[in-house]
Each structure stands twice: as structure tokens, then as C-alpha cells.
Motif scaffolding. Structure first.
Motif, PDB file in Angstrom:
ATOM      1  N   SER A 123      -1.737 -54.655 -20.773  1.00  0.00           N
ATOM      2  CA  SER A 123      -3.007 -55.007 -20.152  1.00  0.00           C
ATOM      3  C   SER A 123      -2.819 -55.115 -18.644  1.00  0.00           C
ATOM      4  N   GLY A 169       0.284 -64.687 -19.595  1.00  0.00           N
ATOM      5  CA  GLY A 169      -0.057 -63.741 -20.660  1.00  0.00           C
ATOM      6  C   GLY A 169       0.710 -63.944 -21.953  1.00  0.00           C
ATOM      7  N   ASN A 174      -4.363 -64.249 -26.284  1.00  0.00           N
ATOM      8  CA  ASN A 174      -4.542 -63.153 -25.319  1.00  0.00           C
ATOM      9  C   ASN A 174      -4.613 -61.839 -26.075  1.00  0.00           C
ATOM     10  N   GLN A 192       1.451 -58.079 -20.039  1.00  0.00           N
ATOM     11  CA  GLN A 192       0.349 -58.225 -19.099  1.00  0.00           C
ATOM     12  C   GLN A 192       0.866 -57.990 -17.688  1.00  0.00           C
TER      13      GLN A 192
END
Length: 276
Positions: A123, A169, A174, A192
Motif C-alpha cells: 500500500s 502499518g 489495516n 505499507q
């Protein structure tokens, strides 16, 4: 009609808790996608999903005008043709921040579906700093370290985050950590990548930097990571049946920590350390 009903219901809930809709949208943010959908005009954001059946998915959940530069990076990685991608992009002329939905609350259905069907997830989000720095986090510590080393060896400043940092993260909630079980038994989670505004601005204005940065991540994901996965699978197999409720999970985590403690300076060193 359904959306109008949702708007009314959401308004009543907010009024009950004495939170004005303007303050909620611009200050505390939405707690889930249903609330965002109820309050925001659908013409002011867009969802772009590319599912090519690959084992890795890359997301920009704060794309477009929400956190400029995150969409650009994911689109650049999409160009390699090796990853599924997901973008949630703000299209407003101003105040795209009202579309912000925290990663721990991000439950847009297409994103959830894509992540759940993926072995590995990354991400890309943004942070406000004007410095050119990248913060790496997420539950998949080995992949996070691998991406970090690839970026550092290209000259980028990268720092690893962990609890209690708010953008570490590492929480189960998440979305990046809700991918498939590793080895069909263990939730290894995702990575992340939080990128400073100073660096993200350069992604938008300088294609050479964007291409250089994205190529580093692509090399980590498509060249180095496939060399590490078999070694991690062997570690898992030596621990017996691994799952989130099995004590052997802690042994697996400990072995990962021991690998990281060796302090590899290059991606090649990290790959070698996972063999031992």
C-alpha cells in the motif's frame, strides 16, 4: 433511493452523537466506506481496479488529489504488467482531504476483494513532510526490509517504522495486512510505503525520478522477493502447522527477527541471510 436513505441514516447517527457533518468529514474523517459513500458525491472520486490475476496487489487508497503522487507511483508500477492495482482517487478541485479514509478503516468492497485474493500486498500512502523520505512499515517485515534496501541502494532515504508510530502499518485492521495466508497457514501481512510530500511532488513533476523509484520497487517485488519466498516457506514448514492461534507462529516470527538482526546492507545479503 438507497443512497438517499443511507444519507439520512448516517446524518441521524451523527446527530445522535452530536457531531456535525461538516466537522466529521473534514476533521475526524469517515469510519468506513459506507459513510463516505453516503455523504460524498460519487462524481468527486473514482475507483480504478486492475485485476490481472497476479499474486501481488499494489494499492493507492488515498490517490488523486487526496495525497498527490501516490496514484502516479502505483500507475508506474502497473506499467510493468506484473501486479494487480487498486486506486481510490479524489477528483475534487479543493478539499480532497474530506475523502480521506484511514487504512485501518478502508473497507471499499473492490479493494477488500482484491486484497483477500492476493498473496502479497503493498500500500502506497503519503505523509506531510517536505523532506524527501520514505517510511516503510507493515506486518511483512522481510518484504518491507527488501524494498527498503532496494531504495537505499538507489540513493533514497528510507526509515523503518514500528509501533507506536501511527503510520507503522502493522495493525491487523489495516487493509494491506488482510491478504491471503502465507503457506496456507500464516498471516504474513503486507507492506505499507509512506512517502513524504516532498518526494511525492517530484513524482508528479519529474518522470525520471518516478521511473527510477518505481523500478527499484519493481525489482524488489519481481526479482528479489521470488528468491526469498521459498526460504520462508521452508522456515514455515519446520514449524509445523502455522496459523494465527498456533504457538509455533511465535517461533516463525522469531526466526524472521533473527534474519533482520543480521543487518543486511544489500538485497543480495538479505536473500543470503534467509537461506541460513
Amino acid at each position: 433511493m438507497k443512497k438517499e436513505f443511507m444519507k439520512i441514516l448516517a446524518f441521524m447517527m451523527l446527530f445522535t452523537f452530536a457531531i456535525g457533518t461538516t466537522a466529521y468529514a473534514f476533521t475526524t474523517g469517515y469510519s468506513n466506506f459506507a459513510e463516505l459513500y453516503a455523504f460524498e458525491d460519487a462524481a468527486e472520486y473514482i475507483i480504478k481496479t486492475t485485476d490481472i490475476g497476479r499474486d501481488t496487489t499494489i494499492l493507492a487508497i488515498h490517490g488523486g488529489g487526496i495525497q498527490r503522487g501516490t496514484s502516479e507511483l502505483v500507475e508506474a508500477l502497473k506499467g510493468y504488467g506484473k501486479y494487480n492495482t487498486y486506486l481510490f482517487e479524489g477528483l475534487k478541485t479543493t478539499n480532497n482531504g474530506s475523502l480521506f479514509l484511514k487504512a485501518i478503516n478502508f473497507d471499499e468492497p473492490e479493494a477488500v476483494r482484491l486484497v483477500k485474493n492476493s498473496d502479497y500486498t503493498v500500500s502506497v500512502i503519503g505523509v506531510a513532510s517536505d523532506n524527501e523520505v520514505t517510511y516503510i512499515g507493515g506486518q511483512n517485515k522481510i518484504l518491507a526490509e527488501l524494498i527498503k534496501l532496494h531504495l537505499i541502494n538507489k540513493g533514497y532515504k528510507v526509515e523503518t517504522l514500528s509501533i507506536p508510530d501511527r503510520i507503522a502499518g502493522v495493525m491487523n485492521s489495516n487493509i494491506v495486512n488482510k491478504n491471503k495466508l502465507f503457506n496456507d497457514s500464516y498471516q504474513i501481512g503486507g507492506v505499507q510505503i509512506a512517502i513524504s510530500k516532498g518526494l511525492r511532488d517530484k513524482f508528479v513533476t519529474d518522470s525520471s525520478i518516478l521511473n527510477d523509484y518505481s523500478s527499484s520497487i519493481n525489482e524488489a517485488l519481481s526479482v528479489s522477493w521470488p528468491k526469498i519466498v521459498p526460504h520462508l516457506q521452508k522456515i514455515g514448514n519446520t514449524q509445523g502447522t502455522l496459523n494465527k492461534f498456533n504457538p509455533s507462529k511465535k517461533n516463525f516470527d522469531k526466526k524472521i527477527e533473527n534474519i533482520l538482526k543480521k543487518g543486511a546492507k544489500t538485497p543480495k545479503e538479505l536473500i543470503e541471510n534467509t537461506k541460513e
